[in-house]
Design an enzyme around this catalytic site. Structure first.
Site, PDB file in Angstrom:
ATOM      1  N   SER A  64       6.602   3.144  -6.617  1.00  0.00           N
ATOM      2  CA  SER A  64       6.178   1.744  -6.622  1.00  0.00           C
ATOM      3  C   SER A  64       6.360   1.098  -7.997  1.00  0.00           C
ATOM      4  O   SER A  64       6.410   1.772  -9.023  1.00  0.00           O
ATOM      5  CB  SER A  64       4.702   1.643  -6.231  1.00  0.00           C
ATOM      6  OG  SER A  64       4.464   2.324  -5.035  1.00  0.00           O
TER       7      SER A  64
HETATM    8  N1  SAH Z   1       2.718   6.424  -4.162  1.00  0.00           N
HETATM    9  C1  SAH Z   1       4.126   6.705  -4.338  1.00  0.00           C
HETATM   10  C2  SAH Z   1       5.028   5.701  -3.652  1.00  0.00           C
HETATM   11  C3  SAH Z   1       5.100   6.007  -2.263  1.00  0.00           C
HETATM   12  S1  SAH Z   1       6.402   5.414  -1.253  1.00  0.00           S
HETATM   13  C4  SAH Z   1       4.508   6.812  -5.774  1.00  0.00           C
HETATM   14  O1  SAH Z   1       3.681   6.516  -6.651  1.00  0.00           O
HETATM   15  O2  SAH Z   1       5.634   7.221  -6.048  1.00  0.00           O
HETATM   16  C5  SAH Z   1       5.572   5.777   0.266  1.00  0.00           C
HETATM   17  C6  SAH Z   1       5.464   7.233   0.620  1.00  0.00           C
HETATM   18  O3  SAH Z   1       4.688   7.320   1.782  1.00  0.00           O
HETATM   19  C7  SAH Z   1       6.801   7.886   0.918  1.00  0.00           C
HETATM   20  O4  SAH Z   1       6.972   9.018   0.137  1.00  0.00           O
HETATM   21  C8  SAH Z   1       6.690   8.242   2.401  1.00  0.00           C
HETATM   22  O5  SAH Z   1       7.359   9.429   2.759  1.00  0.00           O
HETATM   23  C9  SAH Z   1       5.196   8.375   2.559  1.00  0.00           C
HETATM   24  N2  SAH Z   1       4.693   8.229   3.933  1.00  0.00           N
HETATM   25  C10 SAH Z   1       5.086   7.345   4.891  1.00  0.00           C
HETATM   26  N3  SAH Z   1       4.388   7.533   6.023  1.00  0.00           N
HETATM   27  C11 SAH Z   1       3.532   8.566   5.782  1.00  0.00           C
HETATM   28  C12 SAH Z   1       2.546   9.233   6.562  1.00  0.00           C
HETATM   29  N4  SAH Z   1       2.290   8.924   7.845  1.00  0.00           N
HETATM   30  N5  SAH Z   1       1.872  10.257   5.999  1.00  0.00           N
HETATM   31  C13 SAH Z   1       2.117  10.632   4.723  1.00  0.00           C
HETATM   32  N6  SAH Z   1       3.024  10.032   3.923  1.00  0.00           N
HETATM   33  C14 SAH Z   1       3.725   9.003   4.452  1.00  0.00           C
END
Ligand code: SAH
Length: 217
Positions: A64
């Protein structure tokens, strides 16, 4: 790697940008200053680690934008004794920032590759108060005691009610809500004795929350 002088200027500029955009919480600014974002980005984007935008990571996901990480962290009103649940570990950067302020962070990721990489990054830096679980964030962490705070870092089309049940009685949950292909809004939900208060805040763009553990690695 870049010359160290540029690196310091980048990091000063990074904090100034956060302040200029309205982040005022000293604990959040300190955490943003402390966590080395260059350890969480891909090698080929390391030069941009302290620019204020999202960057691609493995599995088609993104780390992000720093401002959004700081903003969502500020909305959580974290206290040092808090236990926090994050859905969407991704690179681990948001979890790392949370872990500098709160007592303990549990973070759930549906891609094993990302979960393992984030764990390795935490080990290399020496952050020991973060547990990464490979799982489906829609289910949360039902075997854990209720969390003081929950942050979802992937966009939900509707509020995952199930997660509200895993919050303490005065807990706060912060998440992006909206269509997967468009703009979403950051929503803050606060549990009170009279029910759940909802605030709709800034517009953002997150990758979508997907059901189930990823079949691909
Ligand atoms: N917080 C992260 C950014 C995340 S991007 C950072 O600081 O880098 C969103 C993430 O959510 C992705 O890695 C994706 O694989 C995950 N995601 C999406 N749906 C999900 C779910 N149902 N359970 C767990 N993770 C999920």
């Amino acid at each position: 790697m870049w010359p160290s002088k540029n690196k310091n200027i980048d990091r000063m500029e990074f904090l100034l940008t956060l302040r200029r955009r309205g982040i005022t919480d000293a604990a959040v600014l300190r955490a943003m200053d402390e966590v080395p974002r260059e350890m969480f980005v891909n090698d080929d984007t390391r030069q941009q680690a302290y620019h204020d935008h999202a960057l691609p990571i493995a599995c088609g996901q993104t780390i992000s934008q720093p401002y959004v990480v700081a903003y969502m962290t500020e909305l959580l009103e974290l206290q040092t004794h808090h236990r926090v649940l994050e859905i969407g570990t991704g690179s681990g950067y948001q979890a790392a920032v949370l872990s500098r302020i709160a007592a303990h962070v549990v973070s759930i990721e549906r891609y094993r590759t990302l979960a393992e990489k984030a764990r390795r990054t935490f080990d290399r830096i020496g952050y020991t108060n973060i547990d990464v679980i490979v799982g489906d964030g829609f289910e949360g962490a039902p075997n854990h005691p209720p969390f003081d705070r929950i942050i979802v870092t992937a966009a939900a089309e509707t509020i995952p009610e199930n997660l509200l049940g895993q919050l303490t009685d005065d807990g706060i949950m912060v998440l992006p809500v909206g269509p997967r292909d468009g703009t979403q809004q950051i929503v803050r939900l606060r549990k009170t004795p009279d029910g759940v208060e909802r605030e709709d805040l800034i517009a953002v763009r997150f990758v979508p929350l997907m059901p189930g553990i990823a079949k691909e690695l």
